[in-house]
Design a protein around this motif. Sequence first.
Motif, PDB file in Angstrom:
ATOM      1  N   ALA A  98       0.838  -1.198   0.000  1.00  0.00           N
ATOM      2  CA  ALA A  98       0.000   0.000   0.000  1.00  0.00           C
ATOM      3  C   ALA A  98       0.870   1.243   0.000  1.00  0.00           C
ATOM      4  O   ALA A  98       2.039   1.202   0.400  1.00  0.00           O
ATOM      5  N   THR A 124      -8.906   2.980   3.723  1.00  0.00           N
ATOM      6  CA  THR A 124      -8.097   2.210   2.783  1.00  0.00           C
ATOM      7  C   THR A 124      -8.893   1.993   1.511  1.00  0.00           C
ATOM      8  O   THR A 124      -9.989   1.417   1.539  1.00  0.00           O
ATOM      9  N   ASN A 166      -3.856  -0.001   8.076  1.00  0.00           N
ATOM     10  CA  ASN A 166      -3.904   1.463   8.048  1.00  0.00           C
ATOM     11  C   ASN A 166      -4.328   1.907   9.437  1.00  0.00           C
ATOM     12  O   ASN A 166      -5.475   2.289   9.654  1.00  0.00           O
ATOM     13  N   TRP A 222      -3.742   3.685  -0.310  1.00  0.00           N
ATOM     14  CA  TRP A 222      -4.205   2.959  -1.488  1.00  0.00           C
ATOM     15  C   TRP A 222      -3.578   1.572  -1.469  1.00  0.00           C
ATOM     16  O   TRP A 222      -2.353   1.442  -1.474  1.00  0.00           O
ATOM     17  N   HIS A 223      -4.429   0.561  -1.433  1.00  0.00           N
ATOM     18  CA  HIS A 223      -3.993  -0.820  -1.246  1.00  0.00           C
ATOM     19  C   HIS A 223      -4.128  -1.598  -2.547  1.00  0.00           C
ATOM     20  O   HIS A 223      -5.209  -1.668  -3.134  1.00  0.00           O
TER      21      HIS A 223
END
Length: 320
Positions: A98, A124, A166, A222-223
Amino acid sequence: MSRSDVPRVSVVICVYTEERWDDILAAVASVHTQRLPAHEVLLVVDHHPVLLARLTGHYEGTGVRVLPNAGPRGLSAGRNTGIAASKGEIVAFLDDDAVAERDWLHWFADAYRDPLVVGVGGRTRPVWASGRRPRWFPEEFDWVVGASYRGQPAGRARVRNVLGGNASFRRIAFDIAGGFATGIGRDGDRRPLGCEETEFCIRLAQAKPGSLLLIDDRAVIWHRVPAARERFGYFRTRCYAEGLSKALVTRSVGTGAGLETERRYATRVLPAGAARGVRDALRGRPDGAGRAGAIVAGVATTAAGYVVARLRTRGEAGPA
């Protein structure tokens, strides 16, 4: 918040495979570009000597600390290793696949102005390998791919638990409640278990009544979702593993606390999602039927995993 009031934040990234080399570098780079600089970055390598040596050489002289997992194989022990080695007042966790937006740490630190806050999570968002969400994949099940899902509160809100990829906690939280329980979370590429952060958050709230856990959807990461995880087969496997994990959580902290959030999710969020899918199907949108069917399958598979695990572990001690 003046500079003197800003807590030092240690960022822990747990890694386990060379296949994510580029992802690991991107994750670290995103921490280095934060508006609020991290106090330190710790890379914890999960029993992979080749990766450990490669990362040590790559980051030599940069200030990034590369450490071997000092406990048993798995994500929980890796996080515990990072916590033990960290020096900041806040410990933040970022998945190795991520990248964080520039204000990620800023919003975490901002929430800790309230002395009752012991943990803060963020939003996320998935990055699909195919470039778009699979048409059948319901947003209510985005937790399957490690992302925030429909039904979570918006803005900055109180929650029972944060999502571990996160998340952040006050360093003192681990002195109060201990570390993450081994035997619940992920172990490399084996069955995709989870919920170690759920169990920890519940245990923390029980150990420190009146404390607050928050989610702030401005703290965005951002995963990456690889192609294999866009398939229905992975969806079912992950749901079944979630059921197994929930059973371990309830064995540790009790059914009431362990399923409190899940009851609302199962009785309100999922029926509404299925109804939307059926409504869309009746309006001629074929993806609606797919989403409704996936919700039904996801519920059934998760419930099956939960029941199987409860039957298998009757009379056993809880996770370590």
